[in-house]
Scaffold this motif. Structure first.
Motif, PDB file in Angstrom:
ATOM      1  N   GLU A  62     -50.249 -38.126   9.868  1.00  0.00           N
ATOM      2  CA  GLU A  62     -49.737 -38.410  11.207  1.00  0.00           C
ATOM      3  C   GLU A  62     -48.517 -37.539  11.489  1.00  0.00           C
ATOM      4  O   GLU A  62     -47.555 -37.538  10.725  1.00  0.00           O
ATOM      5  CB  GLU A  62     -49.364 -39.883  11.342  1.00  0.00           C
ATOM      6  N   VAL A  63     -48.565 -36.793  12.573  1.00  0.00           N
ATOM      7  CA  VAL A  63     -47.479 -35.889  12.940  1.00  0.00           C
ATOM      8  C   VAL A  63     -46.822 -36.393  14.212  1.00  0.00           C
ATOM      9  O   VAL A  63     -47.497 -36.675  15.212  1.00  0.00           O
ATOM     10  CB  VAL A  63     -47.992 -34.457  13.144  1.00  0.00           C
ATOM     11  N   GLU A  64     -45.507 -36.520  14.161  1.00  0.00           N
ATOM     12  CA  GLU A  64     -44.745 -36.950  15.331  1.00  0.00           C
ATOM     13  C   GLU A  64     -43.666 -35.916  15.608  1.00  0.00           C
ATOM     14  O   GLU A  64     -42.946 -35.499  14.694  1.00  0.00           O
ATOM     15  CB  GLU A  64     -44.123 -38.323  15.070  1.00  0.00           C
ATOM     16  N   LEU A  65     -43.555 -35.500  16.864  1.00  0.00           N
ATOM     17  CA  LEU A  65     -42.604 -34.474  17.259  1.00  0.00           C
ATOM     18  C   LEU A  65     -41.479 -35.095  18.088  1.00  0.00           C
ATOM     19  O   LEU A  65     -41.734 -35.817  19.056  1.00  0.00           O
ATOM     20  CB  LEU A  65     -43.293 -33.376  18.069  1.00  0.00           C
ATOM     21  N   ILE A  66     -40.238 -34.797  17.696  1.00  0.00           N
ATOM     22  CA  ILE A  66     -39.073 -35.318  18.410  1.00  0.00           C
ATOM     23  C   ILE A  66     -38.033 -34.207  18.548  1.00  0.00           C
ATOM     24  O   ILE A  66     -38.229 -33.086  18.073  1.00  0.00           O
ATOM     25  CB  ILE A  66     -38.440 -36.516  17.672  1.00  0.00           C
ATOM     26  N   ASP A  67     -36.928 -34.533  19.175  1.00  0.00           N
ATOM     27  CA  ASP A  67     -35.800 -33.605  19.271  1.00  0.00           C
ATOM     28  C   ASP A  67     -34.853 -33.884  18.103  1.00  0.00           C
ATOM     29  O   ASP A  67     -34.092 -34.842  18.126  1.00  0.00           O
ATOM     30  CB  ASP A  67     -35.078 -33.790  20.605  1.00  0.00           C
ATOM     31  N   MET A  68     -34.909 -33.054  17.073  1.00  0.00           N
ATOM     32  CA  MET A  68     -34.105 -33.275  15.874  1.00  0.00           C
ATOM     33  C   MET A  68     -32.603 -33.088  16.109  1.00  0.00           C
ATOM     34  O   MET A  68     -31.787 -33.544  15.302  1.00  0.00           O
ATOM     35  CB  MET A  68     -34.547 -32.320  14.760  1.00  0.00           C
ATOM     36  N   SER A  69     -32.243 -32.403  17.193  1.00  0.00           N
ATOM     37  CA  SER A  69     -30.815 -32.240  17.469  1.00  0.00           C
ATOM     38  C   SER A  69     -30.207 -33.515  18.034  1.00  0.00           C
ATOM     39  O   SER A  69     -28.980 -33.624  18.157  1.00  0.00           O
ATOM     40  CB  SER A  69     -30.589 -31.082  18.440  1.00  0.00           C
ATOM     41  N   ASN A  70     -31.044 -34.490  18.364  1.00  0.00           N
ATOM     42  CA  ASN A  70     -30.596 -35.798  18.851  1.00  0.00           C
ATOM     43  C   ASN A  70     -30.717 -36.787  17.692  1.00  0.00           C
ATOM     44  O   ASN A  70     -31.804 -37.249  17.372  1.00  0.00           O
ATOM     45  CB  ASN A  70     -31.452 -36.235  20.046  1.00  0.00           C
ATOM     46  N   LEU A  71     -29.607 -37.097  17.052  1.00  0.00           N
ATOM     47  CA  LEU A  71     -29.627 -37.952  15.867  1.00  0.00           C
ATOM     48  C   LEU A  71     -30.160 -39.346  16.183  1.00  0.00           C
ATOM     49  O   LEU A  71     -30.783 -39.990  15.316  1.00  0.00           O
ATOM     50  CB  LEU A  71     -28.230 -38.040  15.250  1.00  0.00           C
ATOM     51  N   ASP A  72     -29.964 -39.827  17.398  1.00  0.00           N
ATOM     52  CA  ASP A  72     -30.501 -41.135  17.773  1.00  0.00           C
ATOM     53  C   ASP A  72     -32.026 -41.137  17.724  1.00  0.00           C
ATOM     54  O   ASP A  72     -32.644 -42.141  17.332  1.00  0.00           O
ATOM     55  CB  ASP A  72     -30.020 -41.525  19.176  1.00  0.00           C
ATOM     56  N   GLU A  73     -32.641 -40.025  18.127  1.00  0.00           N
ATOM     57  CA  GLU A  73     -34.102 -39.934  18.044  1.00  0.00           C
ATOM     58  C   GLU A  73     -34.563 -39.941  16.589  1.00  0.00           C
ATOM     59  O   GLU A  73     -35.568 -40.555  16.246  1.00  0.00           O
ATOM     60  CB  GLU A  73     -34.599 -38.668  18.746  1.00  0.00           C
ATOM     61  N   VAL A  74     -33.825 -39.246  15.739  1.00  0.00           N
ATOM     62  CA  VAL A  74     -34.159 -39.243  14.313  1.00  0.00           C
ATOM     63  C   VAL A  74     -34.088 -40.666  13.769  1.00  0.00           C
ATOM     64  O   VAL A  74     -35.010 -41.129  13.074  1.00  0.00           O
ATOM     65  CB  VAL A  74     -33.204 -38.316  13.528  1.00  0.00           C
ATOM     66  N   LYS A  75     -33.033 -41.369  14.087  1.00  0.00           N
ATOM     67  CA  LYS A  75     -32.858 -42.736  13.598  1.00  0.00           C
ATOM     68  C   LYS A  75     -33.967 -43.660  14.096  1.00  0.00           C
ATOM     69  O   LYS A  75     -34.378 -44.592  13.399  1.00  0.00           O
ATOM     70  CB  LYS A  75     -31.498 -43.270  14.030  1.00  0.00           C
ATOM     71  N   ALA A  76     -34.454 -43.392  15.291  1.00  0.00           N
ATOM     72  CA  ALA A  76     -35.464 -44.276  15.880  1.00  0.00           C
ATOM     73  C   ALA A  76     -36.868 -44.011  15.344  1.00  0.00           C
ATOM     74  O   ALA A  76     -37.751 -44.873  15.488  1.00  0.00           O
ATOM     75  CB  ALA A  76     -35.465 -44.117  17.406  1.00  0.00           C
ATOM     76  N   HIS A  77     -37.102 -42.868  14.711  1.00  0.00           N
ATOM     77  CA  HIS A  77     -38.466 -42.495  14.361  1.00  0.00           C
ATOM     78  C   HIS A  77     -38.745 -42.339  12.864  1.00  0.00           C
ATOM     79  O   HIS A  77     -39.905 -42.179  12.479  1.00  0.00           O
ATOM     80  CB  HIS A  77     -38.853 -41.209  15.091  1.00  0.00           C
ATOM     81  N   VAL A  78     -37.721 -42.354  12.021  1.00  0.00           N
ATOM     82  CA  VAL A  78     -37.984 -42.300  10.579  1.00  0.00           C
ATOM     83  C   VAL A  78     -38.571 -43.632  10.137  1.00  0.00           C
ATOM     84  O   VAL A  78     -38.050 -44.693  10.481  1.00  0.00           O
ATOM     85  CB  VAL A  78     -36.689 -41.998   9.783  1.00  0.00           C
TER      86      VAL A  78
END
Length: 397
Positions: A128-144
């Motif tokens: 499963e591949v999910e693409l997000i904006d890695m420069s937005n740490l909140d997005e990283v926190k929400a998707h790991v």
């Protein structure tokens, strides 16, 4: 002096000071497919992994090994595996680690072929591949997630020039998913500017075709990490999955190119800053994407994690037609894909390196068909600027 740590400028020249039996200063080219054993017992021991030594050049070659050791030193990793292309390194690394049912969290702005591998091929393997904006740490926190096995992004994103905070992303990912491997494509920066492993990343990959070789005459790639991970990538991703083996001739050329990496990067970074300032002041240019400009949204991250701001610049013209006219009007800049060469290269990502992406995917990645990507070379910056200026005047009449 035995504990002295050499600076990167010294490491690129000397590496770990290997001395070959003949005493040659330059690395010899071991142009051989196989290696002779002293005995059947020795051959068996080497195949069983009980004895070090070369067996077959698909599994290791002295010239290539010297190169791998030098790149590992440069990136601060325990070991390195060389591949015959950057995509060989990326696919060999990813396919060695990920399994059916795993979750790959990647940045939505990636080199076009990496994007195609992740979005078209990996899902066919049940990943499963999910693409997000890695420069937005909140997005990283929400998707790991608990089953996130790898997080993947580029030091400087191709071609939008976005810069991700490697230290912050790595720290959060490892706190939430300790088994997850943070993998960073460091091609745009090179270890002269950023060492992702020292910032908390687990694996670094490179298209060595670019800055590491630096002369536009080799296709190659590297993966660097700790020893156990590299063993898996070498014995699975290289040996069995891709077979993307780097030849000794190419390894020799990269060893030669690496010796000038520091001086090349210094000159390129200095030139790129001058060109970026020119573009920023040009009334013909709508927007400049360069992490060394204070208005860049990731300027503070780049200033904190990068020794210099690199040689890659992207800029937008008023329209696609105007961008195409500029590309057709340059005289000094070479209209060609790739980057990191002695020559300044200019290209159109939307129709070239990222042509496999849809318009919606391009927009999601943060650029448009008005974008031009420039890889600043070793020419005098004034000459590069003069060439762009005349191209603007011709294209924007």
């Amino acid at each position: 002096m035995s504990n002295h740590t050499y600076a990167p400028a010294t490491v690129v020249v000397h590496g770990n000071h290997p001395k070959n039996p003949a005493g040659a200063l330059a690395a010899p080219i071991f142009q051989t497919s196989t290696f002779v054993f002293d005995s059947a017992e020795q051959g068996g021991s080497r195949f069983a992994g009980k004895e070090d030594g070369f067996i077959y050049s698909r599994l290791g070659n002295p010239t290539t090994r010297q190169l791998e050791e030098k790149v590992a030193l440069l990136e601060g990793g325990e070991d390195c595996t060389a591949f015959s292309s950057g995509m060989g390194a990326i696919s060999g690394t990813v396919l060695s680690i990920l399994r059916c049912g795993d979750h790959l969290l990647a940045d939505k702005t990636l080199y076009g072929c990496t994007f195609a591998l992740f979005t078209e091929k990996l899902p066919q393997f049940g990943i499963e591949v999910e693409l997000i904006d890695m420069s937005n740490l909140d997005e990283v926190k929400a998707h790991v997630r608990p089953n996130t096995r790898m997080v993947y992004f580029e030091t400087v994103a191709n071609p939008s020039m976005k810069v991700t905070d490697i230290a912050a992303v790595s720290a959060h990912v490892h706190s939430v998913a300790p088994q997850c491997l943070v993998t960073v494509d460091n091609t745009f920066a090179s270890p002269m500017l950023v060492k992702p492993l020292s910032l908390g990343a687990d694996i670094v990959v490179h298209s060595a075709t670019k800055y590491l070789n630096g002369h536009g005459d080799v296709i190659a790639g590297f993966s660097v990490s700790r020893g156990d991970i590299m063993h898996t990538i070498r014995m699975v991703g290289l040996k069995d999955v891709t077979g993307a083996v780097l030849g000794p001739q190419e390894a020799y050329l990269i060893l030669r190119g690496l010796k000038t990496l520091k001086v090349r990067m210094d000159a390129i970074c200095q030139g790129a800053m001058e060109v970026a300032k020119f573009l920023d002041q040009s009334p013909r240019v709508q927007k400049v994407f360069f992490p060394g400009l204070p208005q860049h949204p990731d300027y503070e991250v780049a200033k904190r994690e990068m020794a210099q701001f690199g040689g890659m610049i992207a800029f937008e013209m008023k329209s696609f037609e105007e961008a195409k006219a500029v590309l057709n009007a340059v005289k000094l800049c070479a209209l060609a894909v790739s980057l990191g060469d002695c020559e300044t290269l200019i290209q159109h990502p939307a129709s070239m390196t990222h042509s496999m992406c849809t318009r919606e995917e391009i927009e999601a990645a943060g650029f448009s068909d008005r974008l031009i990507r420039l890889s600043v070379g070793l020419e005098d910056p004034a000459d590069i600027i003069a060439d762009l200026q005349q191209a603007f005047e011709k294209a924007c009449r």
